[in-house]
Motif scaffolding. Structure first.
Motif, short mmCIF file in Angstrom:
data_model
loop_
_atom_site.label_atom_id
_atom_site.label_comp_id
_atom_site.label_asym_id
_atom_site.label_seq_id
_atom_site.Cartn_x
_atom_site.Cartn_y
_atom_site.Cartn_z
N SER A 89 102.78 73.73 70.96
CA SER A 89 102.53 72.72 69.92
C SER A 89 101.27 71.97 70.31
O SER A 89 100.75 72.14 71.42
CB SER A 89 103.70 71.74 69.83
N GLY A 90 100.83 71.11 69.41
CA GLY A 90 99.68 70.27 69.75
C GLY A 90 100.02 69.33 70.89
O GLY A 90 99.22 69.14 71.82
N MET A 91 101.22 68.74 70.85
CA MET A 91 101.62 67.83 71.93
C MET A 91 101.71 68.58 73.26
O MET A 91 101.39 68.04 74.32
CB MET A 91 102.96 67.16 71.63
N PHE A 115 97.02 59.68 67.70
CA PHE A 115 98.25 60.19 67.10
C PHE A 115 99.44 59.55 67.85
O PHE A 115 99.42 59.45 69.08
CB PHE A 115 98.24 61.71 67.26
N GLU A 158 90.14 60.62 69.87
CA GLU A 158 90.45 61.39 68.68
C GLU A 158 89.45 60.90 67.63
O GLU A 158 89.32 59.69 67.47
CB GLU A 158 91.88 61.02 68.28
N ASP A 187 90.58 65.18 70.86
CA ASP A 187 91.54 65.82 69.95
C ASP A 187 90.78 66.08 68.65
O ASP A 187 90.42 65.14 67.94
CB ASP A 187 92.72 64.86 69.75
N SER A 209 96.02 70.51 67.53
CA SER A 209 97.30 70.85 66.95
C SER A 209 96.99 71.93 65.92
O SER A 209 96.37 71.65 64.88
CB SER A 209 97.92 69.64 66.26
N THR A 211 99.04 73.27 64.18
CA THR A 211 100.00 73.02 63.10
C THR A 211 99.34 72.49 61.83
O THR A 211 99.87 72.66 60.74
CB THR A 211 100.99 71.94 63.61
N LYS A 212 98.19 71.87 61.98
CA LYS A 212 97.54 71.23 60.83
C LYS A 212 96.59 72.23 60.17
O LYS A 212 97.03 73.25 59.69
CB LYS A 212 96.84 69.95 61.30
N PHE A 342 100.01 66.87 57.34
CA PHE A 342 98.75 66.90 56.60
C PHE A 342 98.01 68.19 56.98
O PHE A 342 98.47 68.95 57.83
CB PHE A 342 97.89 65.66 56.91
#
Ligand SMILES: *Cc1c(COP(=O)(O)O)cnc(C)c1O
Length: 401
Positions: A89-91, A115, A158, A187, A209, A211-212, A342
């Motif tokens: 994951s991003g984390m 974040f 970020e 980031d 991440s 995921t985005k 998002f």
């Protein structure tokens, strides 16, 4: 763990589609998914060699999977990096990076608008291992300079931030990091390498991440660290190999498909977001609009100097900043997705004060500038006039509330 075969001077759009693929003897056109946990060896000697040396060759999918490696190489290539390491994951990318480069007694300076989970990671978890973090203003380089001490090992930023689109001067932070003997990590989730390449601006590593926007279609969770530093790579790879922070081959394959269209999608997101942001600025009932592409954004010039586009996230205050009005706006939209995510082809709408920032205290929210009337829209790739009509419905509902 992938050492990139550089394909320069090909353009980014080409690299996003062509880089990182090592076609197998089957001659497949598309990237295959290697759904295998382990790999077999020709003989015992080869097995011994693969296990005891760091030579290339597959061993076990916790740390050597060809589909994952293709994703790592492709993303690293887009960021102008030699090395990429994918994570669950991003984390997990941020955690692996921190576990790789930090040790007890080290100090971190990070931006106060990170974040939310990144703030928790530094505040609640790494602090238990003797790593202390000071949070400073994203935009004020002097604050970063003042926070640096002898033990400072990492500057973590970020840019732009989510949801208020504050911009960090990456070149200035890089110079600070160099003089302090610290690492600058950025980031780059909101921009992706299509809009911003932090390594070229002086960052030592970039975290993502996936995921985005890298997936962009809301399907999988994943992340990555990319860097040109072999030292950072080796440290993070050691965490991956031993700590098992790896990405699944299926997810890597989905992200590969995402990267192929990333450039086109980012251009679409930026175009729609700018249209919506400009329109929102002229609407009655809307207060401040936060979008780095607007002339009215206080750091528009800085954003333009380090990004090639302004991203897909538009955030705005209602001129009557109450929760009631904000909820009426959101519920007044017919089909925008109400979700915390998002970076999707589907436009999303979020009330940060009660969702992404809902677990902060009121004082923390006030300090972060997250008011009750703040609304975040992630501009998707639907027809922009239709998205605008949705926001029009929201405005009408908020006025009536
Ligand atoms: C979502 C996000 C993360 C965390 O990524 P996950 O894939 O959800 O773990 C980190 N940084 C930013 C800026 C994000 O938006």
């Amino acid at each position: 763990m992938s050492h990139v075969q550089l394909l320069e001077p090909l353009g980014l759009e080409t690299l996003a589609i062509r880089s990182g693929q090592h076609r197998s003897a089957e001659g497949e056109h598309n990237d295959p998914i290697f759904t295998t946990s382990s790999f077999v060896f020709k003989n015992a000697a080869q097995a011994a060699e693969r296990f005891t040396t760091s030579n290339d060759g597959n061993v076990y999918s916790r740390f050597t999977n060809p589909t994952v490696q293709t994703f790592e190489e492709r993303l690293a290539t887009l960021e102008g990096a030699r090395y990429g390491i994918a994570s669950a994951s991003g984390m997990c990318a941020i955690l692996s990076l921190c576990l790789g480069v930090l040790k007890s007694g080290d100090h971190v300076v990070a931006s106060d608008n990170l974040f939310g989970s990144s703030i928790s990671l530094f505040t609640n978890i790494l602090s238990r291992f003797g790593i202390e973090t000071d949070f400073v203003s994203t935009t004020n380089v002097e604050n970063w300079r003042d926070a640096i001490r002898d033990e400072t090992r990492l500057l973590f930023a970020e840019s732009p931030t989510n949801p208020l689109a504050e911009i960090t001067d990456i070149r200035a932070l890089s110079a600070l990091a160099e003089s302090a003997g610290a690492l600058l990590v950025v980031d780059n989730c909101l921009c992706t390498p299509v809009l911003q390449q932090p390594l070229a601006l002086g960052a030592h590593a970039v975290v993502h991440s996936a995921t985005k926007y890298l997936d962009g279609q809301g399907r999988c969770v994943g992340g990555a660290v990319v860097t040109n530093s072999q030292e950072i790579h080796d440290a993070v790879f050691a965490v991956l190999r031993t700590g098992g922070t790896c990405m699944s081959p299926f997810n890597a394959w989905v992200f590969l498909k995402g990267l192929e269209t990333l450039s086109l999608r980012m251009r679409g997101h930026c175009e729609s977001a700018l249209t919506l942001a400009s329109w929102l600025e002229s609407q009655e009932g809307v207060g401040r609009v936060y979008y780095p592409g607007l002339d009215s954004h206080p750091q528009h010039q800085l954003a333009a100097s380090q990004q090639t586009g302004f991203g897909g996230i538009v955030t705005f205050d209602l001129s009557e900043p109450s929760r009631e009005k904000a909820f009426a706006f959101i519920d007044g939209c017919q089909w925008l997705s109400i979700t915390g995510n998002f970076g999707d082809v589907k436009s999303t709408i979020t009330h940060p004060a009660t969702t992404t920032h809902g677990r902060l205290t009121q004082a923390q929210r006030d300090q972060a500038g997250i008011g009750e009337g703040l609304i975040r829209v992630s501009a998707g790739l639907e027809n922009v006039q239709d998205i605008q009509a949705e926001l029009q419905c929201g405005l009408a509902a908020a006025r009536a509330a």
